[in-house]
Design an enzyme around this catalytic site. Structure first.
Site, PDB file in Angstrom:
ATOM      1  N   ASP A 184       0.918  -1.291  -0.175  1.00  0.00           N
ATOM      2  CA  ASP A 184       0.189   0.267   0.405  1.00  0.00           C
ATOM      3  C   ASP A 184       0.891   1.127  -0.148  1.00  0.00           C
ATOM      4  O   ASP A 184       1.763   1.104   1.001  1.00  0.00           O
ATOM      5  CB  ASP A 184      -0.826  -0.065   1.537  1.00  0.00           C
ATOM      6  CG  ASP A 184      -1.673   1.338   1.241  1.00  0.00           C
ATOM      7  OD1 ASP A 184      -2.551   1.537   0.214  1.00  0.00           O
ATOM      8  OD2 ASP A 184      -1.372   1.543   2.187  1.00  0.00           O
ATOM      9  N   GLU A 268      -0.994  -1.298  -5.820  1.00  0.00           N
ATOM     10  CA  GLU A 268      -2.379  -0.698  -6.127  1.00  0.00           C
ATOM     11  C   GLU A 268      -1.774   0.507  -7.506  1.00  0.00           C
ATOM     12  O   GLU A 268      -0.397   0.473  -7.424  1.00  0.00           O
ATOM     13  CB  GLU A 268      -3.124   0.561  -5.353  1.00  0.00           C
ATOM     14  CG  GLU A 268      -1.680   1.169  -4.539  1.00  0.00           C
ATOM     15  CD  GLU A 268      -2.065   1.988  -3.408  1.00  0.00           C
ATOM     16  OE1 GLU A 268      -3.740   2.950  -4.016  1.00  0.00           O
ATOM     17  OE2 GLU A 268      -1.499   1.696  -2.570  1.00  0.00           O
ATOM     18  N   ASP A 364      -3.365   1.000   6.567  1.00  0.00           N
ATOM     19  CA  ASP A 364      -2.049   0.618   6.018  1.00  0.00           C
ATOM     20  C   ASP A 364      -1.962  -0.728   5.529  1.00  0.00           C
ATOM     21  O   ASP A 364      -2.459  -1.290   4.246  1.00  0.00           O
ATOM     22  CB  ASP A 364      -0.646   1.547   6.257  1.00  0.00           C
ATOM     23  CG  ASP A 364      -1.235   2.504   5.674  1.00  0.00           C
ATOM     24  OD1 ASP A 364      -2.305   3.182   4.963  1.00  0.00           O
ATOM     25  OD2 ASP A 364      -0.231   3.852   5.641  1.00  0.00           O
TER      26      ASP A 364
END
Ligand SMILES: [Zn+2]
Length: 393
Positions: A184, A268, A364
């Site tokens: 993340d 991501e 996170d």
């Protein structure tokens, strides 16, 4: 596996060589603008495009014109590479990019030797041999391995650098852990791994911010274009260049450490362009939170998330790891253990507590676990993305 890699060295040219670099840069800029002008004129009169081939021929003729003998000073391939750059900027324009800009002293900083065949460019110790220039000394901070393909000379913040593209055999390092890891990305923490470990933001603005501010204030008080103003301006650009180098160094170390350990990496798919778009809006529709967003923009640039993803991606390819970008929607709201998704799960920026099953932890870490699982669902094959271009050491 054969890979291409760029080594960047700081050059220490003597006064004569600095003069050559300066003149060559000027000649390149001149040729660029000349080719651009010819293309525009030709389009207006004939309605079609000049080719790179015909522009190269014109260049050869131009060198023979009286008053243009100085065009023969730079290496012919260096100028041909400029013609290629004009063609490429037109190619980009026809693909939807902006119209090619005129090259100015402030925008033109590099020239390139596109071919290093039969040893015309070589390295001995801390000296680099360039065609028509000779041996130039450089700071050899690490050995340059592999076969030299091309060399670009760049001027950055008053200093000259050589970017040496090499082709080398690469031995992939086996991963020490076979599990997949989700990452993340964020502002407060640069990267949080699904294993719980994390990399801090390099915090370069905190470190260099006071000095940047001091110089900016000094600059604003000095008379525009005065000698003192120019001096401060130079120091400021040197400082910015240093910040940039520190950031790259940090990102390289973090990405290498991650890629060495894990066999599969899921990240991501950041929409960086949307995230960093200015919030200022238009006159009729002013944006909301302009100050806050511009602060965010600065810290986004500060961390260099896009650069970090690119590094992870090509290093994964070098070491034969699988690399995947997944859609990060709802990954920050979803519980990684039961799958319950709602905004109330997220108590604060950093705290996560599932309202359904009660699982709690760092937000996170929870998000990175979701990202890892998303990568599993959609298969863990390496996906070639169109952004996999920059290769650098
Ligand atoms: Zn839950």
């Amino acid at each position: 596996m054969q890979i291409q890699k760029v080594y960047k060295y700081k050059l220490c040219p003597n006064a004569t060589q600095k003069g050559i670099f300066r003149r060559w840069l000027g000649a390149c800029r001149f040729v660029y603008n000349l080719c651009l002008e010819h293309r525009i004129c030709h389009w207006q009169s004939a309605g079609n495009n000049l080719t790179e081939y015909s522009q190269n021929r014109e260049l050869t003729l131009a060198k023979k014109e009286p008053g243009f003998e100085w065009l023969s000073e730079p290496h012919s391939q260096v100028l041909q590479d400029v013609v290629r750059r004009v063609r490429l900027s037109f190619d980009n324009f026809f693909r939807g990019a902006g119209f090619p800009q005129w090259a100015s002293k402030h925008s033109w900083h590099s020239f390139r030797f596109p071919q290093a065949h039969n040893g015309s460019i070589r390295i001995e110790g801390n000296r680099l041999k360039l065609p028509k220039i000779g041996w130039v000394k450089f700071y050899c901070h690490r050995p340059c391995e592999g076969r030299i393909k091309q060399v670009t000379i760049k001027k950055q913040a008053q200093a000259y650098f050589a970017c040496i593209l090499v082709e080398q055999c690469h031995e992939p390092i086996p991963a020490s852990e076979s599990q997949a890891v989700g990452i993340d990305l964020g502002i407060a923490r640069l990267a949080t791994l699904s294993t719980g470990e994390w990399y801090a933001n390099p915090e370069l603005f905190q470190r260099f911010g006071p000095e940047v501010k001091r110089l900016q204030r000094k600059l604003s008080r000095q008379e525009y274009q005065s000698n003192g103003w120019k001096k401060t301006k130079r120091r400021l650009s040197q400082l910015y260049a240093k910040i940039k180098r520190c950031r790259r160094d940090y990102l390289h170390k973090a990405s290498t450490a991650i890629v060495r350990r894990y066999s599969a990496i899921v990240v991501e798919n950041l929409q960086l362009r949307n995230m960093s778009r200015s919030a200022r809006g238009t006159v009729s529709q002013p944006g909301k939170g302009v100050r806050r967003k511009s602060g965010l923009n600065r810290s986004l640039r500060d961390v260099g998330l896009g650069q970090f993803l690119d590094m992870l991606e090509y290093k994964c390819r070098w070491h034969g790891r699988s690399f995947k970008r997944v859609d990060p929607r709802y990954t920050s709201q979803k519980c990684s253990s039961c799958g319950h998704t709602c905004p109330e799960n997220r108590l604060t920026q950093s705290e996560f507590r599932c309202v359904d099953c009660g699982q709690a932890g760092h937000a996170d870490v929870n998000a990175s676990k979701n990202i890892r699982d998303l990568g599993r669902i959609s298969g863990s094959q390496y996906e070639q993305s169109p952004r996999a271009l920059p290769v650098s050491a």
